[in-house]
Design an enzyme around this catalytic site. Sequence first.
Site, mmCIF file in Angstrom:
data_model
loop_
_atom_site.group_PDB
_atom_site.id
_atom_site.type_symbol
_atom_site.label_atom_id
_atom_site.label_comp_id
_atom_site.label_asym_id
_atom_site.label_seq_id
_atom_site.Cartn_x
_atom_site.Cartn_y
_atom_site.Cartn_z
ATOM 1 N N HIS A 183 39.678 -18.057 17.547
ATOM 2 C CA HIS A 183 39.656 -19.373 16.890
ATOM 3 C C HIS A 183 40.347 -19.198 15.536
ATOM 4 O O HIS A 183 40.286 -18.119 14.944
ATOM 5 C CB HIS A 183 38.185 -19.751 16.711
ATOM 6 C CG HIS A 183 37.919 -21.142 16.221
ATOM 7 N ND1 HIS A 183 38.001 -21.487 14.899
ATOM 8 C CD2 HIS A 183 37.538 -22.267 16.883
ATOM 9 C CE1 HIS A 183 37.679 -22.759 14.754
ATOM 10 N NE2 HIS A 183 37.397 -23.271 15.945
ATOM 11 N N GLN A 228 30.367 -19.149 20.148
ATOM 12 C CA GLN A 228 30.203 -19.652 21.521
ATOM 13 C C GLN A 228 29.249 -18.802 22.349
ATOM 14 O O GLN A 228 28.938 -19.158 23.486
ATOM 15 C CB GLN A 228 31.565 -19.711 22.232
ATOM 16 C CG GLN A 228 32.558 -20.660 21.616
ATOM 17 C CD GLN A 228 32.128 -22.118 21.718
ATOM 18 O OE1 GLN A 228 31.313 -22.483 22.562
ATOM 19 N NE2 GLN A 228 32.675 -22.952 20.863
ATOM 20 N N ASP A 270 32.574 -12.872 16.194
ATOM 21 C CA ASP A 270 32.436 -14.325 16.093
ATOM 22 C C ASP A 270 31.603 -14.765 17.300
ATOM 23 O O ASP A 270 32.092 -14.817 18.424
ATOM 24 C CB ASP A 270 33.835 -14.947 16.104
ATOM 25 C CG ASP A 270 33.803 -16.459 16.278
ATOM 26 O OD1 ASP A 270 32.715 -17.030 16.482
ATOM 27 O OD2 ASP A 270 34.878 -17.067 16.225
ATOM 28 N N CYS A 313 41.691 -25.284 18.316
ATOM 29 C CA CYS A 313 41.767 -24.405 17.122
ATOM 30 C C CYS A 313 42.158 -22.987 17.519
ATOM 31 O O CYS A 313 41.640 -22.008 16.958
ATOM 32 C CB CYS A 313 40.446 -24.378 16.346
ATOM 33 S SG CYS A 313 40.046 -25.936 15.598
ATOM 34 N N LYS A 320 26.016 -25.420 17.294
ATOM 35 C CA LYS A 320 26.384 -25.179 18.697
ATOM 36 C C LYS A 320 25.178 -24.683 19.506
ATOM 37 O O LYS A 320 25.252 -24.514 20.709
ATOM 38 C CB LYS A 320 27.535 -24.174 18.784
ATOM 39 C CG LYS A 320 28.827 -24.720 18.166
ATOM 40 C CD LYS A 320 29.992 -23.796 18.405
ATOM 41 C CE LYS A 320 31.128 -24.012 17.434
ATOM 42 N NZ LYS A 320 32.049 -25.078 17.823
HETATM 43 N N1 PLP Z 1 34.671 -19.564 16.442
HETATM 44 C C1 PLP Z 1 34.622 -20.165 17.636
HETATM 45 C C2 PLP Z 1 34.835 -19.350 18.867
HETATM 46 C C3 PLP Z 1 34.377 -21.524 17.723
HETATM 47 O O1 PLP Z 1 34.331 -22.114 18.913
HETATM 48 C C4 PLP Z 1 34.181 -22.263 16.534
HETATM 49 C C5 PLP Z 1 33.971 -23.716 16.577
HETATM 50 O O2 PLP Z 1 34.513 -24.414 17.387
HETATM 51 C C6 PLP Z 1 34.219 -21.589 15.318
HETATM 52 C C7 PLP Z 1 34.475 -20.242 15.301
HETATM 53 C C8 PLP Z 1 34.019 -22.289 14.014
HETATM 54 O O3 PLP Z 1 32.717 -22.758 13.924
HETATM 55 P P1 PLP Z 1 32.289 -23.748 12.759
HETATM 56 O O4 PLP Z 1 33.281 -24.879 12.797
HETATM 57 O O5 PLP Z 1 30.918 -24.168 13.143
HETATM 58 O O6 PLP Z 1 32.336 -22.991 11.495
#
Ligand code: PLP
Length: 405
Positions: free
Chosen positions: A122, A202, A199, A363, A225
């Site tokens: 992401h 998900q 990270d 993203c 999430k």
């Molecule tokens: N990493 C992954 C794999 C994500 O799916 C997301 C959000 O869609 C994020 C990071 C970023 O999360 P946040 O927008 O809650 O900071």
Amino acid sequence: MLDLEKIRAEFPILQQKIQGKPLIYFDNAATSQKPRQVLDALQQYYTSMNANVHRGIHTLAERATAAFEETREAVRAFINAPSAEQVIFTRGTTESINLVAGSFGRKFIGPGDEIIVTTMEHHSNIVPWQMLCEEKGAVLKVIPINDAGELLLDEYEKLLSERTKLVAVVHVSNALGSVNPVAEVVRLAHQVGARVLVDGAQAAPHYQIDVQALDVDFYAFSGHKVYGPTGIGILYGKLDVLEAMPPYLGGGEMIKEVTFAKTTYNELPYKFEAGTPNIADAVALKEALAFVNQLGQNQIAAHENALLAHATQAVADVPGLRLVGTAQHKASVLSFVVDGLSALDIGMLLDAQGIAVRTGNHCAMPLMQRFGLTGTARASFAVYNTLEEVDSFVAQLRRVVKMMN
Ligand code: PLP
């Protein structure tokens, strides 16, 4: 077996109609809906205990502080962290990663050092590292993937060297659903003395996370999430590295003593929690984790896997449809493109039927570039979704594809 009718009754938002049709919410990878106990906790916080934390001696301040710290302990248990001081509240995964880049990176990354990410990250696990590399003269390296969306571990091994200082890897890809072999990624990184940030944005909603078993140095996820509120997230870190890291933001709460000559910093986790935190959403996050624990993570994963398997099979003969992301280990994400149809059209036509899917690059532009795409349509499932919803979605998708061809 999960009682889906009972579960769905806990989510007021799911009871409504969209465009005159029952809402089918398949955008759970973007954010999940909130059960009543989370909504009630928010209301209860503001009606019975709102006060600033850690600073007051009056009753409300004590209540708010106790509730806030109870969530920290609940998170500790949720990810099996050794101690609650290793659990830092942030605004979300993005801020957690930026905290590590801004603090660990500021102190421990120098010219010529290398940071490794994967092709399927992401943007929030790419851009902070790029910014750091630019500032420090460090180098960003990327682990390639195969056409199924799986990491090429052989290539990863070739990238590792004594110059590697950090490996930042997504646990579950939001755009493909691939579940990465994090324990193995960590094992190999540790052989060259590199730290690993995972990270888990998900992964936390779908799987039992054990930061000790994974042996990760940092683990980040977002409350929103995991059926919790927006604006609250978590950074877990190993004690030795958190202690060695300088503060990220300066201000109240993160200090021990301030004089104009010198400031000394608070202990963990407060060293990283400058300013008034997001108390209400932290308090409500405890209820979100309780909701997950009550249902059982294994039961949730089994149900979502069944939805994914059913959907994967059902779309197999939709004319012109191609799945993007066919990893052997996959979480409940169905990303796809259809010949001659833009992802945007698919999303809009499904929305007209009350079906919420996500369209675009998720993203993850470099990942889309890897597949020669600008975007996909993505259906992502949560515990309250049903096989009947999957059937309606596939039927509507067939109708859309037929209509547009
Ligand atoms: N990493 C992954 C794999 C994500 O799916 C997301 C959000 O869609 C994020 C990071 C970023 O999360 P946040 O927008 O809650 O900071």
